[in-house]
Design a protein around this motif. Sequence first.
Motif, PDB file in Angstrom:
ATOM      1  N   ALA A 235     -20.232 -22.553 -10.820  1.00 51.34           N
ATOM      2  CA  ALA A 235     -21.241 -23.600 -11.004  1.00 51.34           C
ATOM      3  C   ALA A 235     -22.007 -23.907  -9.724  1.00 51.34           C
ATOM      4  O   ALA A 235     -22.818 -24.843  -9.693  1.00 51.34           O
ATOM      5  N   LEU A 236     -21.767 -23.120  -8.674  1.00 54.69           N
ATOM      6  CA  LEU A 236     -22.358 -23.407  -7.373  1.00 54.69           C
ATOM      7  C   LEU A 236     -23.358 -22.334  -6.979  1.00 54.69           C
ATOM      8  O   LEU A 236     -23.217 -21.166  -7.354  1.00 54.69           O
ATOM      9  N   ASP A 237     -24.359 -22.734  -6.187  1.00 57.46           N
ATOM     10  CA  ASP A 237     -25.247 -21.716  -5.645  1.00 57.46           C
ATOM     11  C   ASP A 237     -24.495 -20.946  -4.558  1.00 57.46           C
ATOM     12  O   ASP A 237     -23.455 -21.394  -4.067  1.00 57.46           O
ATOM     13  N   PRO A 238     -24.962 -19.761  -4.187  1.00 60.33           N
ATOM     14  CA  PRO A 238     -24.186 -18.894  -3.291  1.00 60.33           C
ATOM     15  C   PRO A 238     -23.781 -19.553  -1.981  1.00 60.33           C
ATOM     16  O   PRO A 238     -22.651 -19.352  -1.512  1.00 60.33           O
ATOM     17  N   GLU A 239     -24.668 -20.345  -1.376  1.00 57.16           N
ATOM     18  CA  GLU A 239     -24.330 -20.942  -0.086  1.00 57.16           C
ATOM     19  C   GLU A 239     -23.178 -21.930  -0.215  1.00 57.16           C
ATOM     20  O   GLU A 239     -22.254 -21.941   0.604  1.00 57.16           O
ATOM     21  N   LEU A 240     -23.216 -22.775  -1.248  1.00 54.46           N
ATOM     22  CA  LEU A 240     -22.134 -23.728  -1.458  1.00 54.46           C
ATOM     23  C   LEU A 240     -20.858 -23.019  -1.887  1.00 54.46           C
ATOM     24  O   LEU A 240     -19.750 -23.448  -1.551  1.00 54.46           O
ATOM     25  N   GLY A 241     -21.018 -21.933  -2.622  1.00 52.25           N
ATOM     26  CA  GLY A 241     -19.849 -21.162  -3.022  1.00 52.25           C
ATOM     27  C   GLY A 241     -19.080 -20.614  -1.835  1.00 52.25           C
ATOM     28  O   GLY A 241     -17.846 -20.537  -1.864  1.00 52.25           O
ATOM     29  N   LEU A 242     -19.801 -20.265  -0.786  1.00 50.11           N
ATOM     30  CA  LEU A 242     -19.139 -19.745   0.412  1.00 50.11           C
ATOM     31  C   LEU A 242     -18.216 -20.786   1.040  1.00 50.11           C
ATOM     32  O   LEU A 242     -17.170 -20.438   1.595  1.00 50.11           O
TER      33      LEU A 242
END
Length: 268
Positions: A192-199
Amino acid sequence: MTEDDALAAKGAPSEKGQARKPLIKLDKLSKHYGNHTVLDGIDLEVMPGEVLAIIGPSGSGKSTLLRCINYLEPPDGGHVTIGDISLNAAAAAGRSELSTLRRSVGMVFQSFNLFPHMTVLRNVSLAQERALGRSRKNADERSMQLLSRVGLADKAEQFPGRCSGGQQQRIAIARALALDPDVMLFDEPTSALDPELGLEVLAVMRELAETGMTMIVVTHEMSFAENVSDTVMIMADGKIIEKGPSQDVMRNPQQERTKRFLRAVHDR
């Protein structure tokens, strides 16, 4: 940790004795919804300290498998063993057995499931008070340790709605860790997160793996599966179609169904 201890933590034989027993053992685990078979006789062992990544196409039973391990979805057949706790799907599990099982297993979902009307600190402390009987003072102290661990001590008095999605997922991880589980289950924690937040979330999970936490991670993050997990398991149609050391499975799959799935992922 000595080399001997590290080997034992991964279930490998050491010079001091035999291999450790699996922390998680599933025997012929099955789940049906009407005439639809979601899990078809799953056999699985996960050793203490092992990180298992589960990947596969949508609808293959990955999330249901996690939910059956902690009995959020009671299985229809088979056995679930976690440590010294063993539940037979053919027999109704008692409340005490389920409570003991669930205290041993922390789970992080796709959605954060935080209480919006409580501060971050209360979100992490409340379950400790209810499930473990800790005083509010002791629970808050433990919560602050864990919030510091996930890099969010400065958010303790904020409400979840003031935090980013990545921060909320890290709070959810801290909340699960607060009950001192033996194993952590992650169900697509970055989907549910964009790639930057997923990192941000993956960095916390990597740190947990490095400290020896036993983890089962349903994920679409192929890099995490290959480079952080010890073992990759591919599921399709409610079955395990391939399982082995992560880099072997990801770089040199043996089953044609696995090859098709990985080609589809890499072609996106």
